[in-house]
Design an enzyme around this catalytic site. Structure first.
Site, mmCIF file in Angstrom:
data_model
loop_
_atom_site.group_PDB
_atom_site.id
_atom_site.type_symbol
_atom_site.label_atom_id
_atom_site.label_comp_id
_atom_site.label_asym_id
_atom_site.label_seq_id
_atom_site.Cartn_x
_atom_site.Cartn_y
_atom_site.Cartn_z
ATOM 1 N N SER A 54 15.493 -26.265 100.223
ATOM 2 C CA SER A 54 14.835 -27.542 100.932
ATOM 3 C C SER A 54 13.654 -26.934 101.317
ATOM 4 O O SER A 54 12.733 -27.819 101.255
ATOM 5 C CB SER A 54 15.916 -27.745 102.384
ATOM 6 O OG SER A 54 17.074 -28.389 101.706
ATOM 7 N N LYS A 103 27.547 -29.606 109.494
ATOM 8 C CA LYS A 103 27.309 -30.955 109.275
ATOM 9 C C LYS A 103 28.241 -31.851 110.331
ATOM 10 O O LYS A 103 27.729 -32.887 110.902
ATOM 11 C CB LYS A 103 27.686 -31.556 107.818
ATOM 12 C CG LYS A 103 26.418 -31.231 106.998
ATOM 13 C CD LYS A 103 26.794 -31.586 105.725
ATOM 14 C CE LYS A 103 25.521 -31.352 104.713
ATOM 15 N NZ LYS A 103 25.776 -31.869 103.376
ATOM 16 N N ASP A 140 23.357 -37.930 102.046
ATOM 17 C CA ASP A 140 23.648 -37.428 100.667
ATOM 18 C C ASP A 140 24.114 -38.472 99.624
ATOM 19 O O ASP A 140 24.130 -38.608 98.554
ATOM 20 C CB ASP A 140 25.179 -36.617 101.023
ATOM 21 C CG ASP A 140 24.598 -35.295 101.606
ATOM 22 O OD1 ASP A 140 23.415 -34.919 101.441
ATOM 23 O OD2 ASP A 140 25.325 -34.827 102.652
ATOM 24 N N ALA A 167 31.177 -33.807 100.651
ATOM 25 C CA ALA A 167 30.508 -34.340 99.796
ATOM 26 C C ALA A 167 30.829 -35.542 99.204
ATOM 27 O O ALA A 167 30.247 -36.611 98.885
ATOM 28 C CB ALA A 167 29.890 -33.342 98.792
ATOM 29 N N ARG A 191 44.801 -35.396 101.130
ATOM 30 C CA ARG A 191 43.302 -35.408 101.481
ATOM 31 C C ARG A 191 42.591 -36.582 100.722
ATOM 32 O O ARG A 191 41.949 -37.188 101.598
ATOM 33 C CB ARG A 191 42.648 -33.922 100.822
ATOM 34 C CG ARG A 191 42.620 -33.037 102.114
ATOM 35 C CD ARG A 191 41.544 -31.816 101.432
ATOM 36 N NE ARG A 191 40.297 -31.824 102.181
ATOM 37 C CZ ARG A 191 39.309 -31.033 102.112
ATOM 38 N NH1 ARG A 191 39.557 -30.282 100.888
ATOM 39 N NH2 ARG A 191 38.081 -30.915 102.663
HETATM 40 P P1 ATR Z 1 32.523 -30.081 100.074
HETATM 41 O O1 ATR Z 1 32.586 -30.207 101.591
HETATM 42 O O2 ATR Z 1 31.360 -29.323 99.562
HETATM 43 O O3 ATR Z 1 32.776 -31.189 99.318
HETATM 44 P P2 ATR Z 1 35.219 -28.523 100.512
HETATM 45 O O4 ATR Z 1 35.431 -29.605 101.774
HETATM 46 O O5 ATR Z 1 35.514 -27.404 100.587
HETATM 47 O O6 ATR Z 1 33.649 -28.969 100.024
HETATM 48 O O7 ATR Z 1 36.194 -29.505 99.267
HETATM 49 C C1 ATR Z 1 35.885 -28.985 98.129
HETATM 50 C C2 ATR Z 1 36.692 -29.897 97.011
HETATM 51 O O8 ATR Z 1 37.010 -28.940 95.965
HETATM 52 C C3 ATR Z 1 38.300 -30.247 97.593
HETATM 53 O O9 ATR Z 1 38.343 -31.570 97.033
HETATM 54 C C4 ATR Z 1 39.007 -29.335 96.839
HETATM 55 O O10 ATR Z 1 40.225 -29.571 96.637
HETATM 56 P P3 ATR Z 1 41.431 -29.484 97.852
HETATM 57 O O11 ATR Z 1 41.166 -30.584 98.732
HETATM 58 O O12 ATR Z 1 42.678 -29.549 96.997
HETATM 59 O O13 ATR Z 1 41.125 -28.200 98.232
HETATM 60 C C5 ATR Z 1 38.295 -29.064 95.524
HETATM 61 N N1 ATR Z 1 38.613 -27.887 95.018
HETATM 62 C C6 ATR Z 1 38.145 -26.692 94.922
HETATM 63 N N2 ATR Z 1 38.730 -25.553 94.221
HETATM 64 C C7 ATR Z 1 39.329 -26.410 93.318
HETATM 65 C C8 ATR Z 1 40.120 -26.090 92.084
HETATM 66 N N3 ATR Z 1 40.347 -24.901 91.436
HETATM 67 N N4 ATR Z 1 40.787 -27.300 91.407
HETATM 68 C C9 ATR Z 1 40.745 -28.331 91.861
HETATM 69 N N5 ATR Z 1 39.957 -28.613 92.869
HETATM 70 C C10 ATR Z 1 39.350 -27.814 93.676
#
Ligand code: ATR
Length: 320
Positions: A54, A103, A140, A167, A191
């Site tokens: 940023s 956030k 975003d 996100a 979720r």
């Molecule tokens: P952000 O706020 O950056 O979006 P987050 O809240 O940690 O990050 O979310 C990460 C996302 O990546 C989630 O949708 C997570 O799935 P889960 O809700 O089941 O945890 C997904 N994710 C992370 N690793 C993954 C993997 N190996 N396979 C599939 N989905 C994954």
């Protein structure tokens, strides 16, 4: 103004937050740092804030638009977040970007929120108003849509979003609020269901079966950490087998710039959009609020395309 000056401002703020300097002494230290007058100040805060691009974006815009401004990186651990923000306000900052993990805390802290922030359930942009209150925005989702438009991708009628984190919520809200139908798949189905419920729109599809939905959509958005690196086992190429030739594929991470998903999409001849456009476009509204000009809309000279391309190249050069 450069990185060193930004670090000097950040050090003054850190001493103030740590009770090592009182506000008057901090103001004096700032005045001493800028004998010709304190520039407009803004910042990004997060923790640990090691990889933020940023400052590069905002200071590039200050330089190219001829604005006396400085944008600093201010790392704040969660327990110091609110105090840090209040200190920035007291020292005359115009506002701040907020990134992981603050956030949601920012969402709770502000005096008023934009509709986009309410929809996203998070705040990434704080505007310190002259009356001492704070407005919270979330840029975003609109930043993501702007990155599509910049890449020449038409607004989709139906999109499939992978992931249900913070996100994803901002992007899903922006897509839905632009009239796009939404399919949502997440490893943890509950979720995804919660997100659809919170936004009042969209349909959950089972994670294992998301590739079957591809023929229905014209945009695929990956917001998961899958494929960022270290998790490259996923067979994106097979998953994209059923894609229509006009499917656009986007990934919101920009490290690496070409994720395994984007590489697989490109190999199939599909249009791709990397995460850099979202990074750049989410920054623009904050810059306009703090520094008084909307970057990329300079009537005096550089074309938007030219300046954005130059900025993109600068950021790419830092990605290694
Ligand atoms: P952000 O706020 O950056 O979006 P987050 O809240 O940690 O990050 O979310 C990460 C996302 O990546 C989630 O949708 C997570 O799935 P889960 O809700 O089941 O945890 C997904 N994710 C992370 N690793 C993954 C993997 N190996 N396979 C599939 N989905 C994954």
């Amino acid at each position: 103004m450069g990185t060193e000056t930004g670090a000097a401002v950040a050090a003054i703020l850190a001493r103030c937050v740590g009770n090592d300097l009182n506000l008057d002494a901090a103001r004096e230290a700032l005045a001493a740092l800028f004998p010709a007058g304190i520039p407009r100040l803004a910042a990004v805060t997060g923790w640990p804030l090691t990889a933020t691009r940023s400052p590069l974006l905002h200071n590039y815009w200050c330089d190219t638009l001829g604005i006396e401004g400085l944008y600093c990186a201010i790392p704040l651990p969660p327990e110091a977040f609110e105090r840090g923000i209040r200190t920035m306000q007291s020292l005359g900052f115009r506002g701040s970007n907020v990134t992981i993990p603050h956030k949601e805390a920012a969402f709770a802290l502000v005096d008023r929120r934009t509709r986009a922030a309410d929809r996203a359930g998070a705040v990434n942009t704080l505007i310190f108003e002259e009356d001492g209150t704070i407005t919270g925005d979330c840029t975003d989702g609109t930043g993501y849509l702007a990155s599509l438009s910049e890449a020449g991708i038409a607004m989709p009628r139906k999109a499939l979003v992978l992931g249900a984190g913070g996100a994803s919520r901002a992007i899903c809200a922006a897509l839905l609020d632009s009239g796009c139908s939404l399919l949502l798949a997440n490893r943890t189905t509950a979720r995804a269901a919660e997100l659809v419920e919170a936004l009042g729109g969209g349909t959950v599809v089972p994670w294992e079966r998301w590739p079957e939905s591809l023929p229905e959509v014209s945009l695929l958005v990956n917001t998961t950490a899958l494929g960022m690196g270290g998790q490259g086992d996923y067979d994106w190429s097979a998953a994209l087998g059923g894609a229509a030739p006009d499917l656009a594929v986007s990934d919101i991470v920009y490290m690496p710039l070409e994720t395994p998903l984007l590489a697989a999409a490109r190999a199939r001849g599909l249009a791709t959009v990397d995460g850099l456009g979202m990074l750049i476009h989410q920054a623009r509204p904050g810059f306009a609020a703090w520094f008084g000009r909307m970057p990329g809309e300079d009537p005096a000279g550089v074309t938007e395309e030219g300046s954005m391309a130059a900025l993109r190249a600068r950021v790419v050069a830092t990605l290694g």
